[in-house]
Design a protein around this motif. Structure first.
Motif, PDB file in Angstrom:
ATOM      1  N   LYS A 120       0.821  -1.208   0.000  1.00 51.12           N
ATOM      2  CA  LYS A 120       0.000   0.000   0.000  1.00 51.12           C
ATOM      3  C   LYS A 120       0.860   1.266   0.000  1.00 51.12           C
ATOM      4  O   LYS A 120       0.532   2.258  -0.632  1.00 51.12           O
ATOM      5  CB  LYS A 120      -0.926  -0.006   1.222  1.00 51.12           C
ATOM      6  CG  LYS A 120      -2.313  -0.573   0.963  1.00 51.12           C
ATOM      7  CD  LYS A 120      -3.044   0.165  -0.112  1.00 51.12           C
ATOM      8  CE  LYS A 120      -4.465  -0.271  -0.280  1.00 51.12           C
ATOM      9  NZ  LYS A 120      -5.308   0.076   0.870  1.00 51.12           N
ATOM     10  N   ILE A 150      -4.511   0.056  -5.337  1.00 50.03           N
ATOM     11  CA  ILE A 150      -5.894  -0.158  -4.904  1.00 50.03           C
ATOM     12  C   ILE A 150      -6.045  -1.565  -4.357  1.00 50.03           C
ATOM     13  O   ILE A 150      -5.194  -2.448  -4.573  1.00 50.03           O
ATOM     14  CB  ILE A 150      -6.867   0.079  -6.066  1.00 50.03           C
ATOM     15  CG1 ILE A 150      -6.584  -0.886  -7.226  1.00 50.03           C
ATOM     16  CG2 ILE A 150      -6.793   1.516  -6.546  1.00 50.03           C
ATOM     17  CD1 ILE A 150      -7.555  -0.759  -8.381  1.00 50.03           C
ATOM     18  N   SER A 608      -6.476   4.747   1.439  1.00 47.94           N
ATOM     19  CA  SER A 608      -5.600   4.867   0.266  1.00 47.94           C
ATOM     20  C   SER A 608      -4.719   6.091   0.434  1.00 47.94           C
ATOM     21  O   SER A 608      -5.211   7.214   0.543  1.00 47.94           O
ATOM     22  CB  SER A 608      -6.423   5.003  -1.029  1.00 47.94           C
ATOM     23  OG  SER A 608      -7.231   3.872  -1.213  1.00 47.94           O
TER      24      SER A 608
END
Length: 1132
Positions: A120, A150, A608
């Motif tokens: 991530k 994602i 995110s």
């Protein structure tokens, strides 16, 4: 000196050589994949980077990769380099050493960057740089692309059991569910695979690509064309595989695979993720057959062709051919064009779609009852079963690989069967909900009346899709109470119940929109094991899709805020309680959408990037669920269009709802409280320095910075003059010329105040000057933002003296001697005091002999350029002119070495100029001074030679003097000739001549020796050496005076003779020389006169030299003495 010189010249020569080598070559261009690139976490990342334009394209280039993360976009982190292992920062060292992050050369000019498993925190802006090993930089050496990481939202599952056994020729049906919850625009591709035992790679049976095109796999094309293999998409997420006739080659492990694709900005499609479902093991049993090739004879017969409803119809099909017992056939019964049933070459029965339910309920049976006979039994028959029946047979040849090849069909003759209706009291009535929501339970009740025996029920469904025109079985409940579901619905929650003796109920849980359509309840009455009667009833059911009753909208009470304030966005989901996944997204521009966070149906949260300014809150209410997104201390980075996307989870599948409305969050700058102060008007004189100041008079913020623009406006045009950004970097506007840049400056002082200075202001500087100040502040994230500009205007008025050009108009008369110097004066009486005025001066000449009329001698224009117009008549005069400007209002023309031809009339023409608003020269006025008449006279005869009469008695050398006591001009040159005559009355004879060009000529020729002397400029002597008595006689000198003339060259002005010198040469010893008293007195007087003349000439020469030095010190405009300025200065 040699060593340092070589050390300096060497690099310089190589640098110049490098410039020459690079001249004309293409510049360096580095290219990378365009972003943003969306990639799924835990999947590989590939980024290609290549370069072109280097001089040596075959040399392997060195590349470097860096990243700037969203949390700190201004800081670069080194990832990997092809050049140095020490390039990597510690945060990536472990992954680089383990080769999970690599950078490899594909060619000398391109590399491939790979991260084997994305994390991530790998999201950010990736920079690819090429190391320049050449001497020059020319082009682009560093490029970047953005990578968004994602979550994986793709799910794939299979509904069949893992071990399946079939006979050769049987039909196989498998279903698989695949769905994705990605908010980006993606496509799914789907495929069924067969992995045979002993094979390394699986074989594609059939696939549905991302463009929704069905493609059969290699080896399955013919079966697909024949309709034996199908792939159907049922609803949004269900994919069904149908193989009508299994073959031995179909044995193996069958599974489905889904693949999610996204289109990158360069237009190419990239596979985000692919997933396989659980494998299903399929076993296919074979049957031995022997091929033969003979013709067929097909006959159809029936035991009874006229029947009543409820009776049995028996149709026999006889096949006759040679070697019948060794051959195999496919036999089919048809009513009209509808196929009832077919027996394949291996004896496997397949039933047409309309009769599949009746076959399962035992109403239809077919089998081979002998070597040549096949029988079809239909019981009980219905009135709809009447019509013409045909039997059709196909020979089947089997190859060594077990695959059958079908031959030409042979039809029997047609047989007409008539069926009449029977009297029965059985009736059916269906009740239930006509409309149901997706995900709810569908419940239908079938009430039965007038029955006597046992009852069975069959529930059938016909979709509203135009491609499906027939009912298909859902579930049956036999008279013994045995419930049997259709194979395609094995994983669906379907039940058939009999709550009372006269009613049957269908319960269908978690219905889908594809379940909409007609539902038929067929109730059959039985006597023993025989069906005596059947009745059906149909109803229409509509399944409302979830997006029709679950509504999503996004609202906010304060979506228009000032920097630093909080924002609350509420995503309202109205409808029944369903498990749902909510994703928040932000669109800052038209190119990309960024995920903020995702709240999954099981409570998990995925953020995110760097989203530390966001918080989440969920509130459950009676008829809705409110998901609130809180933005703390909003800045411009949080501004944009927000959207919440909801997908509900039904039957373990994500069903995307239409996204909410976009809600624009506007983050506004605070209202500027900046106040400025500056004079509204300013009046100054031209050619002075102008200082304009605007000051901040409001209370400044501690973190405030200021950007300043000075704008200039004349009439309607406004242009930027000079600006200073928030870092105090000063730049000029694009329309400001170089000359203006030299006169304009800007500085900041305490206060703060902003000053602009215009040096040597001109009339063209008149206009309005606007000081525009923009205040900059820092937002909570440390980023600078600007407030609205504040301005103040000062009107500058420049004044200049009145235009009153007047010259001295008096007529002048000048007389001079040829060879002298004369100065003609042109004076401006008024109008020359302003420094903004400039003048053009033209001197005109008209000769006395009318050979030249108003001829331009020279021109000095207003920019300081001196020009001599071409004219052959005055060319000689132009070469002797000297222009000077001793004062600002005086223009003097000097004529050097005046000659007689210079006589005439001279006149001075003056034109006055000034710069206009646009910097163009404009003539203001002109005037002419009074004429000056010049007369140049030829020099007067003023030559005088000493005439003393002297008598000498000598025995040795004697001197013949020649003394010039007066001359006509200081530029005179002389030719002196000495003469001798023996006595008075005899012929005079020249003995020696000195010409004016200093050439000497001895003309005596008597053996005597002569010696020439020139002690002074006006004193010449001739000495006779060792004379003898025959040299006695009279001696004198004759002087010719010559003067230069520009019009006539050298000309003789005068000729004068000296007095006689009588010489008596006496032989030595005879007598002494005797001189009379008068002789001695004459000699003494001559000596005294010579001394006085020498002193006078020295004094005169000294005075002239001093005057000449003073004239040279003056600021002259003569081109040979003092170069003229190209443009006048402000002081002129």
């Amino acid at each position: 000196m040699k060593g340092p010189l070589y050390s300096f010249l060497g690099p310089s020569l190589f640098f110049c050589l490098g410039l020459l080598m690079h001249c004309g070559e293409a510049s360096v261009l580095t290219e990378i994949q365009a972003g943003p690139l969306y990639r799924v976490v835990n999947t590989p990342l590939f980024i290609s980077c290549n370069v072109s334009g280097f001089a040596n394209s075959n040399m392997e280039k060195e590349f470097e990769f860096r990243i700037r993360k969203p949390k700190n976009p201004t800081s670069e982190i080194n990832i990997i380099s092809t050049q140095s292992q020490g390039f990597t920062y510690s945060i990536y060292q472990g992954r680089v050493r383990s080769n999970t992050i690599t950078l490899k050369h594909v060619s000398p000019n391109s590399v491939l960057f790979e991260i084997q498993s994305l994390q991530k925190n790998d999201e950010g802006e990736y920079d690819c740089s090429v190391v320049n090993l050449e001497a020059l930089y020319n082009g682009i050496y560093s490029v970047s692309t953005t990578v968004k990481v994602i979550d994986n939202s793709l799910t794939v599952s299979s509904s069949a059991s893992t071990l399946l056994s079939y006979n050769e020729g049987d039909a196989l049906t498998l279903t698989c569910q695949a769905s994705s919850n990605t908010i980006q625009h993606t496509h799914l591709s789907f495929a069924w695979y067969l992995h045979k035992d002993g094979k390394d790679d699986a074989q594609v049976i059939i696939s549905l690509d991302r463009e929704f095109t069905l493609v059969p796999g290699p080896g399955f094309e013919e079966r697909y064309q024949a309709g034996h293999i199908r792939l159907d998409k049922m609803g949004e997420a269900t994919y069904r595989l149908k193989m009508a006739q299994l073959q031995l080659s179909d044995q193996g492990r069958i599974y489905c695979q889904a693949q999610e694709w996204i289109q990158d900005p360069d237009g190419s499609w990239y596979s985000l993720i692919k997933m396989d479902a659980e494998e299903n093991v399929v076993n296919v049993k074979a049957r031995e057959v022997v091929p033969d090739m003979s013709s067929l004879v097909v006959k159809i017969s029936a035991q009874q062709t006229t029947l009543q409803e409820g009776q049995e119809l028996s149709l026999s099909c006889n096949v006759d051919t040679q070697n019948l017992e060794e051959r195999f056939f496919s036999i089919a019964w048809l009513r009209g064009r509808d196929e009832l049933a077919r027996i394949g070459p291996t004896g496997i029965l397949s039933v047409g779609p309309e009769y599949s339910v009746r076959e399962k309920e035992g109403e239809l049976r077919a089998a081979r009852i002998g070597d040549v006979e096949y029988r079809l039994i239909l019981r009980p028959v219905r009135t709809g079963d009447q019509g013409e029946y045909v039997c059709k047979a196909w020979p089947q040849d089997r190859g060594s690989d077990g695959v059958f090849t079908q031959g030409a069909a042979t039809d029997s003759s047609s047989l007409l069967v008539s069926i009449s209706a029977s009297v029965s009291g059985l009736s059916v009535e269906i009740q239930g909900t006509a409309t149901v929501n997706e995900g709810d339970r569908l419940k239908l009740t079938c009430n039965v009346h007038g029955f006597n025996g046992q009852l069975s029920v069959t529930w059938q469904h016909k979709s509203t899709s135009p491609s499906t025109a027939l009912f298909t079985s859902i579930i049956t409940l036999s008279q013994e109470g045995v419930m049997e579901k259709d194979g395609a619905l094995m994983n669906r929650k379907v039940r058939a119940l009999r709550p009372t003796a006269d009613s049957f109920t269908l319960e269908f849980d978690e219905v889908r929109p594809s379940d909409s359509g007609a539902y038929q309840c067929t109730v059959s009455e039985w006597k023993g094991s025989s069906k005596t009667n059947s009745q059906s009833q149909t109803t229409t059911v509509t399944v409302k899709p979830v997006d029709s009753f679950v509504k999503v909208n996004l609202i906010s009470r304060n979506n228009r805020v000032t920097i630093g304030e909080n924002v609350e966005l509420m995503c309202r989901v109205r409808g029944p309680r369903l498990p749902m996944t909510v994703t928040w997204s932000l669109q800052r521009d038209a190119l990309s959408i960024d995920n903020i966070m995702t709240l999954y149906f099981d409570g998990a949260i995925s953020w995110s990037g760097d989203q530390h300014r966001y918080q989440l809150k969920v509130e459950n209410q009676q008829s809705q669920v409110i998901h609130s997104l809180l933005i703390n201390s909003a800045s411009h980075r949080e501004a944009g269009n927000y959207q919440c996307r909801v997908s509900v989870v039904l039957q373990n599948e994500h069903k995307k709802l239409p996204p909410s409305n976009q809600l624009a969050v506007l983050v506004l700058n605070p209202v500027s409280k900046l106040r400025l102060s500056s004079p509204t008007t300013l009046t100054r004189s031209v050619s002075t320095d102008i200082e304009m100041k605007c000051s901040v008079v409001s209370e400044p913020s501690l973190s405030s910075r200021y950007a300043v623009n000075w704008l200039f406006q004349q009439q309607t045009e406004k242009k930027l003059i000079v600006s200073s950004d928030l870092d105090a970097l000063v730049t000029f506007g694009p329309q400001v010329e170089l000359e203006q840049k030299r006169r304009i400056s800007m500085r900041r002082t305490r206060g703060p105040s902003f000053e602009m200075t215009i040096q040597q202001a001109r009339i063209s500087d008149n206009g309005s000057y606007t000081c525009e100040v923009v205040e900059w502040r820092q937002d909570p994230g440390g980023h600078w933002y600007s407030l609205s500009p504040v301005s103040t205007t000062t009107v500058l008025t420049l004044t200049e003296p009145a235009n009153d050009l007047h010259l001295d108009a008096k007529q002048q008369h000048l007389t001079t001697m040829e060879g002298g110097e004369v100065e003609l004066k042109c004076n401006i009486i008024s109008g020359a005091s302003s420094p903004s005025l400039f003048y053009k001066v033209i001197w005109l000449y008209t000769g006395h002999d009318s050979s030249a009329m108003n001829v331009s001698l020279l021109e000095l224009d207003h920019t300081g350029l001196l020009r001599y117009p071409e004219n052959q008549v005055v060319r000689g005069l132009q070469g002797r002119l000297r222009l000077s400007r001793p004062t600002q209002s005086s223009f003097y023309l000097g004529i050097q070495r005046a000659c007689e031809g210079d006589s005439g009339t001279y006149q001075c023409l003056v034109e006055q100029y000034q710069l206009d608003y646009e910097g163009h020269w404009q003539q203001k006025s002109s005037n002419t001074a009074g004429p000056i008449t010049l007369i140049v006279n030829v020099a007067e005869k003023n030559l005088s030679v000493e005439r003393n009469e002297v008598e000498l008695n000598v025995s040795g050398d004697f001197i013949i003097p020649c003394q010039i006591t007066r001359q006509s001009s200081s530029e005179s040159e002389f030719q002196v000739t000495w003469f001798w005559q023996e006595k008075t009355g005899t012929k005079q004879r020249p003995i020696f001549t000195v010409y004016r060009n200093s050439t000497l000529q001895d003309r005596f020729g008597e053996g005597a020796q002569l010696k020439f002397g020139h002690p002074l400029s006006s004193h010449f002597t001739l000495t006779v050496l060792k004379p003898d008595p025959k040299n006695s006689g009279l001696y004198y000198c004759e002087v010719e005076e010559w003067l230069p003339s520009l019009s006539h060259g050298w000309r003789k002005v005068a000729v004068e003779k000296s007095g006689y010198l009588t010489v008596n040469v006496i032989t030595e010893g005879k007598c002494e020389p005797q001189y009379s008293s008068s002789t001695w007195i004459g000699i003494l007087a001559a000596v005294v006169l010579c001394l006085l003349l020498v002193i006078f000439l020295l004094v005169l020469k000294l005075c002239r030299s001093r005057v000449s030095e003073r004239k040279k010190a003056e600021n002259s405009l003569w081109v040979d003495e003092l170069p003229l300025n190209k443009k006048p200065s402000a002081e002129d």
